[in-house]
Design a protein around this motif. Structure first.
Motif, PDB file in Angstrom:
ATOM      1  N   SER A  17       0.809  -1.218   0.000  1.00 29.29           N
ATOM      2  CA  SER A  17       0.000   0.000   0.000  1.00 29.29           C
ATOM      3  C   SER A  17       0.845   1.273   0.000  1.00 29.29           C
ATOM      4  N   VAL A  18       2.132   1.186   0.357  1.00 27.63           N
ATOM      5  CA  VAL A  18       2.974   2.397   0.364  1.00 27.63           C
ATOM      6  C   VAL A  18       3.819   2.526  -0.898  1.00 27.63           C
ATOM      7  N   LEU A  19       3.824   1.505  -1.736  1.00 29.14           N
ATOM      8  CA  LEU A  19       4.592   1.578  -2.978  1.00 29.14           C
ATOM      9  C   LEU A  19       3.662   1.872  -4.155  1.00 29.14           C
ATOM     10  N   ARG A  20       4.072   2.821  -4.981  1.00 28.21           N
ATOM     11  CA  ARG A  20       3.269   3.264  -6.131  1.00 28.21           C
ATOM     12  C   ARG A  20       3.564   2.382  -7.339  1.00 28.21           C
ATOM     13  N   CYS A  21       2.530   2.087  -8.092  1.00 26.85           N
ATOM     14  CA  CYS A  21       2.682   1.302  -9.320  1.00 26.85           C
ATOM     15  C   CYS A  21       3.380   2.156 -10.385  1.00 26.85           C
ATOM     16  N   PRO A  22       4.464   1.667 -10.976  1.00 29.15           N
ATOM     17  CA  PRO A  22       5.158   2.454 -11.987  1.00 29.15           C
ATOM     18  C   PRO A  22       4.330   2.705 -13.243  1.00 29.15           C
ATOM     19  N   LYS A  23       3.366   1.860 -13.519  1.00 26.82           N
ATOM     20  CA  LYS A  23       2.554   2.028 -14.723  1.00 26.82           C
ATOM     21  C   LYS A  23       1.313   2.879 -14.455  1.00 26.82           C
ATOM     22  N   CYS A  24       0.657   2.648 -13.351  1.00 30.78           N
ATOM     23  CA  CYS A  24      -0.625   3.315 -13.070  1.00 30.78           C
ATOM     24  C   CYS A  24      -0.454   4.734 -12.546  1.00 30.78           C
ATOM     25  N   GLN A  25       0.679   5.075 -12.064  1.00 34.50           N
ATOM     26  CA  GLN A  25       1.081   6.398 -11.627  1.00 34.50           C
ATOM     27  C   GLN A  25       0.429   6.882 -10.343  1.00 34.50           C
ATOM     28  N   ASN A  26      -0.830   6.723 -10.130  1.00 38.20           N
ATOM     29  CA  ASN A  26      -1.393   7.207  -8.872  1.00 38.20           C
ATOM     30  C   ASN A  26      -2.176   6.119  -8.151  1.00 38.20           C
ATOM     31  N   ASN A  55      -1.505   2.528  -5.747  1.00 35.93           N
ATOM     32  CA  ASN A  55      -0.470   1.705  -5.128  1.00 35.93           C
ATOM     33  C   ASN A  55      -0.519   0.310  -5.738  1.00 35.93           C
ATOM     34  N   ILE A  56       0.513  -0.474  -5.490  1.00 39.78           N
ATOM     35  CA  ILE A  56       0.559  -1.779  -6.141  1.00 39.78           C
ATOM     36  C   ILE A  56      -0.447  -2.754  -5.540  1.00 39.78           C
ATOM     37  N   ALA A  57      -0.982  -2.441  -4.384  1.00 32.79           N
ATOM     38  CA  ALA A  57      -2.014  -3.310  -3.797  1.00 32.79           C
ATOM     39  C   ALA A  57      -3.321  -3.184  -4.560  1.00 32.79           C
ATOM     40  N   GLU A  58      -3.616  -1.997  -5.088  1.00 35.17           N
ATOM     41  CA  GLU A  58      -4.891  -1.756  -5.772  1.00 35.17           C
ATOM     42  C   GLU A  58      -4.800  -1.913  -7.278  1.00 35.17           C
ATOM     43  N   SER A  59      -3.614  -1.902  -7.820  1.00 38.44           N
ATOM     44  CA  SER A  59      -3.436  -1.938  -9.265  1.00 38.44           C
ATOM     45  C   SER A  59      -3.608  -3.346  -9.809  1.00 38.44           C
ATOM     46  N   SER A  60      -4.195  -3.437 -10.987  1.00 40.78           N
ATOM     47  CA  SER A  60      -4.342  -4.738 -11.631  1.00 40.78           C
ATOM     48  C   SER A  60      -3.398  -4.877 -12.821  1.00 40.78           C
ATOM     49  N   SER A  61      -2.417  -3.980 -12.938  1.00 45.65           N
ATOM     50  CA  SER A  61      -1.477  -4.060 -14.059  1.00 45.65           C
ATOM     51  C   SER A  61      -0.505  -5.217 -13.833  1.00 45.65           C
ATOM     52  N   PRO A  62       0.045  -5.755 -14.908  1.00 45.45           N
ATOM     53  CA  PRO A  62       0.985  -6.875 -14.777  1.00 45.45           C
ATOM     54  C   PRO A  62       2.231  -6.523 -13.962  1.00 45.45           C
ATOM     55  N   ILE A  63       2.731  -5.296 -14.113  1.00 46.42           N
ATOM     56  CA  ILE A  63       3.928  -4.925 -13.362  1.00 46.42           C
ATOM     57  C   ILE A  63       3.633  -4.857 -11.860  1.00 46.42           C
ATOM     58  N   ALA A  64       2.433  -4.419 -11.489  1.00 48.02           N
ATOM     59  CA  ALA A  64       2.069  -4.386 -10.074  1.00 48.02           C
ATOM     60  C   ALA A  64       1.988  -5.805  -9.519  1.00 48.02           C
ATOM     61  N   ASP A  65       1.490  -6.721 -10.331  1.00 47.22           N
ATOM     62  CA  ASP A  65       1.436  -8.121  -9.893  1.00 47.22           C
ATOM     63  C   ASP A  65       2.845  -8.662  -9.707  1.00 47.22           C
ATOM     64  N   ASP A  66       3.751  -8.316 -10.612  1.00 54.16           N
ATOM     65  CA  ASP A  66       5.147  -8.744 -10.465  1.00 54.16           C
ATOM     66  C   ASP A  66       5.770  -8.158  -9.201  1.00 54.16           C
ATOM     67  N   LEU A  67       5.483  -6.890  -8.917  1.00 52.54           N
ATOM     68  CA  LEU A  67       6.034  -6.257  -7.718  1.00 52.54           C
ATOM     69  C   LEU A  67       5.473  -6.889  -6.450  1.00 52.54           C
ATOM     70  N   ARG A  68       4.186  -7.223  -6.468  1.00 53.01           N
ATOM     71  CA  ARG A  68       3.616  -7.913  -5.308  1.00 53.01           C
ATOM     72  C   ARG A  68       4.300  -9.271  -5.112  1.00 53.01           C
ATOM     73  N   GLY A  69       4.606  -9.947  -6.227  1.00 52.48           N
ATOM     74  CA  GLY A  69       5.330 -11.224  -6.156  1.00 52.48           C
ATOM     75  C   GLY A  69       6.728 -11.048  -5.587  1.00 52.48           C
ATOM     76  N   GLU A  70       7.397  -9.961  -5.976  1.00 48.13           N
ATOM     77  CA  GLU A  70       8.733  -9.673  -5.435  1.00 48.13           C
ATOM     78  C   GLU A  70       8.661  -9.427  -3.929  1.00 48.13           C
ATOM     79  N   ILE A  71       7.663  -8.654  -3.505  1.00 43.88           N
ATOM     80  CA  ILE A  71       7.508  -8.395  -2.065  1.00 43.88           C
ATOM     81  C   ILE A  71       7.264  -9.706  -1.322  1.00 43.88           C
ATOM     82  N   HIS A  72       6.403 -10.542  -1.869  1.00 47.03           N
ATOM     83  CA  HIS A  72       6.094 -11.832  -1.258  1.00 47.03           C
ATOM     84  C   HIS A  72       7.366 -12.684  -1.142  1.00 47.03           C
ATOM     85  N   ARG A  73       8.135 -12.753  -2.221  1.00 43.37           N
ATOM     86  CA  ARG A  73       9.369 -13.539  -2.224  1.00 43.37           C
ATOM     87  C   ARG A  73      10.369 -13.012  -1.195  1.00 43.37           C
ATOM     88  N   MET A  74      10.564 -11.687  -1.164  1.00 45.84           N
ATOM     89  CA  MET A  74      11.544 -11.114  -0.245  1.00 45.84           C
ATOM     90  C   MET A  74      11.112 -11.254   1.209  1.00 45.84           C
TER      91      MET A  74
END
Length: 162
Positions: free
Chosen positions: A41-50, A52-71
């Motif tokens: 919720s504190v990280l912004r989606c690079p594609k959607c611009q406004n 966060n990656i929790a709310e975005s349905s873009s593929p890059i946001a899904d990848d970032l959520r996967g990275e957070i999960h992995r880390m």
């Protein structure tokens, strides 16, 4: 018929917004899940611009959520994860980027634009005031006499019109 079309458009418009990102990742405990949601919720989606990656349905946001999960499962701290995202995508992924030489425009750009706009409006108003024709010239005696006659004629024509 028009009402049916309007209702159909409204229904599809409302349903279109319900396609938010649904996360199906599994966590070993609730604290890990909470950290995951906090970070997403504190990280912004690079594609959607406004968004966060929790709310975005873009593929890059899904990848970032996967990275957070992995880390998180690797045992990294929140600071390490945020630092990784910033090193990869820049300060743009943060909703509150730190003040640095590269983010000065982000912090002070809106205020500078507002001041520049206010200055432009003030300059336009000042130039219009200077270019106004002189308004306070006194009427000569002949002009006053002519004006008085015109006003009397207008009063008479108003009184005669029923």
């Amino acid at each position: 018929m028009k009402r049916l079309i309007v209702m159909t458009v409204l229904v599809f418009g409302v349903l279109g917004g319900s396609q938010a990102a649904i996360d199906t990742r599994e966590f070993s405990d609730d604290s890990l899940r909470q950290r995951y949601h906090d970070l997403a919720s504190v990280l912004r989606c690079p594609k959607c611009q406004n968004q966060n990656i929790a709310e975005s349905s873009s593929p890059i946001a899904d990848d970032l959520r996967g990275e957070i999960h992995r880390m998180l499962h690797e045992g990294r701290s929140d600071e390490q994860i945020v630092d990784f995202m910033v090193s990869r995508y820049g300060d743009f992924v943060l909703y509150d980027p730190p003040l640095s030489l590269s983010t000065v425009l982000l912090w002070f750009g809106p205020a500078a634009l507002l001041l520049a706009g206010g200055g432009a409006v003030a300059a336009v108003v000042a130039s219009r005031r200077r270019s106004r024709p002189a308004t306070g010239r006194a009427l000569s005696e002949s002009e006053r006499h002519r004006l008085s006659g015109l006003l009397q004629d207008a009063d008479l024509s108003i009184e005669q019109d029923p």
